[in-house]
Design a protein around this motif. Structure first.
Motif, short mmCIF file in Angstrom:
data_model
loop_
_atom_site.label_atom_id
_atom_site.label_comp_id
_atom_site.label_asym_id
_atom_site.label_seq_id
_atom_site.Cartn_x
_atom_site.Cartn_y
_atom_site.Cartn_z
N ALA A 275 0.80 -1.28 -0.07
CA ALA A 275 -0.01 0.04 0.00
C ALA A 275 0.78 1.20 0.04
N GLU A 276 1.71 1.35 -0.85
CA GLU A 276 2.63 2.26 -0.75
C GLU A 276 1.75 3.65 -1.20
N GLY A 277 2.06 4.78 -0.46
CA GLY A 277 1.34 6.02 -0.28
C GLY A 277 0.54 6.11 0.79
N TYR A 278 -0.55 6.97 0.51
CA TYR A 278 -1.37 7.40 2.06
C TYR A 278 -2.81 6.99 1.34
N PRO A 279 -3.78 7.01 2.29
CA PRO A 279 -5.21 6.82 2.06
C PRO A 279 -5.60 7.66 1.15
N GLY A 280 -6.28 6.89 -0.02
CA GLY A 280 -6.96 7.66 -1.06
C GLY A 280 -5.66 8.13 -2.08
N GLN A 281 -4.59 7.88 -1.85
CA GLN A 281 -3.39 8.17 -2.99
C GLN A 281 -2.38 7.40 -2.96
N ARG A 282 -2.94 5.73 -3.05
CA ARG A 282 -1.83 4.78 -3.28
C ARG A 282 -1.50 4.53 -4.54
N TYR A 283 -0.23 3.99 -4.54
CA TYR A 283 0.36 3.70 -5.88
C TYR A 283 -0.02 2.25 -6.39
N TYR A 284 -1.01 1.72 -5.67
CA TYR A 284 -1.49 0.27 -6.00
C TYR A 284 -2.79 0.28 -5.65
N GLY A 285 -3.77 -0.80 -6.40
CA GLY A 285 -5.08 -0.84 -6.32
C GLY A 285 -5.63 -1.84 -5.01
N GLY A 286 -6.79 -2.06 -4.76
CA GLY A 286 -7.03 -2.87 -3.91
C GLY A 286 -6.91 -2.36 -2.50
N CYS A 287 -6.79 -0.93 -2.12
CA CYS A 287 -6.26 -0.62 -0.91
C CYS A 287 -7.45 -0.07 -0.11
N ALA A 288 -8.60 -0.36 -0.43
CA ALA A 288 -9.89 0.22 0.28
C ALA A 288 -9.84 -0.09 1.73
N GLU A 289 -9.75 -1.33 2.16
CA GLU A 289 -9.75 -1.98 3.50
C GLU A 289 -8.61 -1.42 4.31
N VAL A 290 -7.37 -1.22 3.68
CA VAL A 290 -6.16 -0.90 4.43
C VAL A 290 -6.40 0.61 4.67
N ASP A 291 -6.86 1.38 3.77
CA ASP A 291 -7.16 2.97 3.84
C ASP A 291 -8.00 3.06 5.09
N ARG A 292 -9.08 2.36 5.13
CA ARG A 292 -9.90 2.30 6.49
C ARG A 292 -9.07 2.03 7.56
#
Length: 426
Positions: free
Chosen positions: A60-77
């Motif tokens: 999940a490189e990056g920050y919530p809502g601004q990741r460099y990979y897809g599929g990050c909705a849950e880890v963003d939360r």
């Protein structure tokens, strides 16, 4: 064992019995002895569960809502929950939960606030400071010109007059306060005033005591500091990792200093585990715990004093105490070795103006986060002081007897207690 670790441990035992044995042996070690390392604690089973979860699989490189990979909705939360909880708990304007460690957090803070070659004013390592506060073997001492302040020889307390004099003489770009073996409260306002007088940023390294801040057992540095760096283990009782709190105008600089400057992808299982620990630290029970940590530390320091081990500064206001063994004629290294053989885990530690080299040291450092998590209180701290004193003076035969007494004491307050047999499915 299975009732504690669950079905996943059965899988580990089948796939890798050697590592399974290591895990079980370490659990036995933690349960079977006194854990008095000031920088350690027992996380909750909930924190352990998240650390061993499928969140470990997500990049999940990056920050919530601004990741460099897809599929990050849950880890963003998960990260957003942790940030919100930290803001509420500490009254911070901005929070970054991604640093892998306290040292990583400190490196990012340097990167955000100063340039290589700048002057930094920080506590001398032999007087209680930290490796990342200017040690010549660390990036902080190699990339920055570090000026060290010390404690007074007569009181062993921070000499704030010297801090101000050094600041005026050297005009640092950054002033750092916070320590690894200083048992007293730090006057954050005094440091803020000194930093303002010379136009410096103020960073507080709260790695050791941020859990006491969370539990309202010691004053908070957040209102005074530009940046507060923390670890999430130690008194805070979370996973091993780091955290940064800062003023809003520095938010973008701090975030960029963590990623992409000093780190790549965050450890999302650790970030989520930090969120769990922050929720736990906001509960009323944690405030009781934090205050008890300090009471236990003070009782342990008093007990050691009664056994001829002089507490540096005369006592403690925090979770740790530093004891001078000079009058016993025993080095810190020998004391650490003997105590470990008796099932008592603590560390050798230099005392201010120590005539011994750091690898030998004249003192020991003891901390009460772990034993307080287990439920021990002041009465047990007096027993522990006696056990430490006996171990420090003991020969091999006596150490075995002391180990038996240690085992008997901790068996009454087990770490990670197993469920009652009538609650276990057969």
């Amino acid at each position: 064992m299975d009732t504690f670790w669950g079905p996943d441990f059965d899988a580990l035992r089948r796939e890798d019995p050697e590592i399974a044995e290591v895990v079980l042996n370490e659990l036995d070690r933690q349960r079977g002895g006194l854990q008095l390392i000031a920088s350690e604690n027992f996380t909750s089973p909930a924190v352990l569960a998240v650390l061993g979860s499928t969140l470990a699989n997500k990049y999940a490189e990056g920050y919530p809502g601004q990741r460099y990979y897809g599929g990050c909705a849950e880890v963003d939360r998960a990260e957003e929950l942790g940030i919100a909880r930290a803001k509420d708990l500490f009254g911070a304007e901005h929070v970054n939960l991604q640093p892998h460690s306290g040292a990583s957090a400190n490196m990012a803070a340097y990167a955000a606030l100063v340039q290589p070659g700048d002057t930094v004013l920080a506590m001398d390592l032999p007087h209680g400071g930290h490796l990342t506060h200017g040690s010549k073997v660390n990036f902080s001492g190699k990339w920055f010109h570090t000026v060290g302040y010390r404690v007074r020889q007569d009181t062993e307390l921070i000499d704030y007059d010297e801090v101000r004099d050094l600041a005026l003489a050297h005009r640092p770009a950054l002033v750092i306060c916070g320590a690894t073996s200083y048992p007293r409260l730090i006057d954050f306002k005094a440091f803020r005033d000194i930093a303002d007088e010379v136009g410096a940023y103020l960073m507080v390294d709260a790695a050791h005591f941020i859990g006491l801040v969370a539990g309202r057992a010691v004053p908070s540095p957040v209102p005074h500091a530009d940046v507060v760096s923390c670890t999430t283990h130690k008194v805070l009782r979370g996973p091993r990792g780091g955290m940064l709190l800062c003023r809003e105008p520095l938010a973008a600089r701090i975030d960029k200093a963590v990623f992409p400057f000093t780190q790549g992808g965050p450890l999302m299982h650790a970030v989520a585990a930090k969120a769990v620990a922050l929720r736990e630290a906001a509960l009323p029970e944690f405030q009781w715990y934090a205050h008890q940590v300090v009471k236990n530390s003070q009782a342990l320091a008093a007990g050691l004093a009664a056994e001829g081990m002089r507490p540096v500064t005369g006592g403690t206001d925090t979770h740790l105490a530093l004891a001078d063994l000079t009058d016993l004629g025993v080095t810190g290294r020998d004391a650490e070795t003997r105590c470990e053989q008796a099932g008592i885990m603590l560390n050798k530690n230099a005392i201010p103006f120590d005539p011994e080299k750091a690898s030998v040291a004249s003192g020991i450092r003891v901390g009460t986060p772990s034993v307080t998590t287990q439920g021990l209180r002041e009465g047990e701290m007096r027993q522990i002081a006696g056990l430490i004193a006996a171990a420090v003076r003991a020969g091999p035969a006596q150490l075995r007897e002391i180990a038996t007494a240690v085992s008997a004491l901790v068996s009454e307050f087990p770490a990670y207690p197993l469920p009652s047999p009538d609650l276990v499915d057969v």
